[in-house]
Scaffold this motif. Structure first.
Motif: not given
Length: 352
Positions: A7-18, A35-38, A40-44, A48-52
């Motif tokens: 589930x976390x991998x489905x919603x995880x965001x990485x630097x460069x994701x819009x 998202x520019x990796x502001x 630390x650690x893993x974020x999801x 309410x947000x759409x990830x590109x």
């Protein structure tokens, strides 16, 4: 309940994701940022947000600029699913959206050009924010303590501690109130008399007409519909010079002889007048209640000196705001030609 790894991998965001706002008012739906990796650690992300996530051959900064243009130009609003109060922009709404996509080197160059303008805008906005903090601190000090080094004795009054030499007068002892001369015009009436004379309402200029009711230095103060609950950050009073037309949503005030108009304006512009407001379906500062607002009054020369100092920082603020407005217009012009392909970045420029 914590996410499973799947589930976390489905919603995880990485630097460069819009990240794009999926549900919002029609005007704001689709607001986005990268998202520019502001953190630390893993974020999801939340629902309410759409990830590109940009694929091979795509520059995320270019698509951030492209999506911002789509939001600002109303493209997202047109493709969103709409209800009475909110618009939704799920991933499925993007299936038929066609956008121009130049080669990767050109994407990067366009993103660099537009991002450089954004950077200047952000720095100028930071200057404005700093000046606003400085101005509020100056107002708090000068409007209650007076000029530095001038006063050694202070007294308690209904408006707090002020220099012993100052008076406290009612507003109607410092201003002539000219409300009886104002006249509202509806939109149809104004459309028949378009001109260059500012037509004022509670919160500033509403329109421009070809006739005037007043031709003198004034202070306008909101009667109803004003920013009374936001008085610390927004104006509830305005300086007006020259010809003007004022409707019945603003009180019209003219400084009496012996009082500095600008001093009186600064006393009112960020004043908490809520204790004098009659609450109803629309908050309203009636004239009778406005008349009794207490005003601190130093000598005329101190009024002028303090008002001049505050006007200096106001002028600086206005100049910085003009810079931001000009930069915003410049960026809009660049966006309209670079993201639509009207103007192309040459291969040589894109490679540098």
């Amino acid at each position: 309940m914590p996410f499973s790894e799947e589930e976390f991998a489905r919603y995880e965001i990485k630097s460069g994701d819009i990240l794009l706002n999926e549900g919002q008012s029609l005007k704001l739906v689709g607001r986005c940022s990268m998202y520019r990796g502001e953190y630390p650690g893993r974020c999801a992300i939340q629902n309410a947000l759409v990830r590109f996530r940009a694929g091979a051959g795509s520059d995320p900064s270019f698509f951030e600029q492209l999506f911002r243009w789509c939001q600002g130009s109303g493209v997202f609003a047109r493709i969103a699913t709409k209800t009475t109060s909110i618009a939704h922009l799920g991933v499925n709404r993007f299936a038929d959206l066609k956008v121009l996509c130049p080669p990767l080197p050109e994407q990067r160059k366009i993103a660099a050009i537009l991002s450089s303008v954004d950077e200047v805008i952000e720095k100028t906005e930071a200057v404005i924010e700093h000046l606003q903090v400085v101005k509020m601190a100056m107002m708090q000090e000068l409007l209650t303590r007076g000029l530095p080094g001038r006063h050694t004795r202070y007294k308690q009054t209904e408006i707090g501690e002020i220099p012993a030499e100052w008076e406290v007068l009612r507003l109607d002892e410092t201003f002539d109130i000219l409300d009886k001369h104002r006249k509202p015009l509806n939109k149809a009436e104004r459309s028949k008399m378009q001109g260059v004379i500012p037509y004022y309402g509670a919160n500033g200029v509403v329109d421009h007409v070809d006739k005037w009711l007043f031709d003198q230095p004034l202070v306008l103060m909101a009667e109803d519909g004003g920013y009374f609950d936001e008085y610390e950050s927004r104006h509830i009073a305005y300086l007006v010079d020259g010809k003007s037309w004022v409707n019945n949503h603003a009180h019209v005030l003219s400084a009496k002889p012996g009082f500095c108009r600008e001093w009186l304006y600064y006393v009112l512009v960020h004043r908490d007048v809520r204790p004098y407001i009659n609450s109803g379906t629309r908050t309203k500062l009636n004239q009778a209640d406005m008349r009794r607002i207490p005003m601190p009054v130093p000598s005329f020369d101190e009024q002028e000196a303090i008002a001049t100092g505050l006007a200096t920082i106001d002028s600086r603020l206005a100049a910085e705001v003009m810079v931001v407005d000009a930069l915003g217009r410049s960026k809009a012009a660049l966006v309209s030609v670079l993201l639509t392909g009207e103007v192309r970045v040459s291969q040589r420029e894109a490679a540098t």
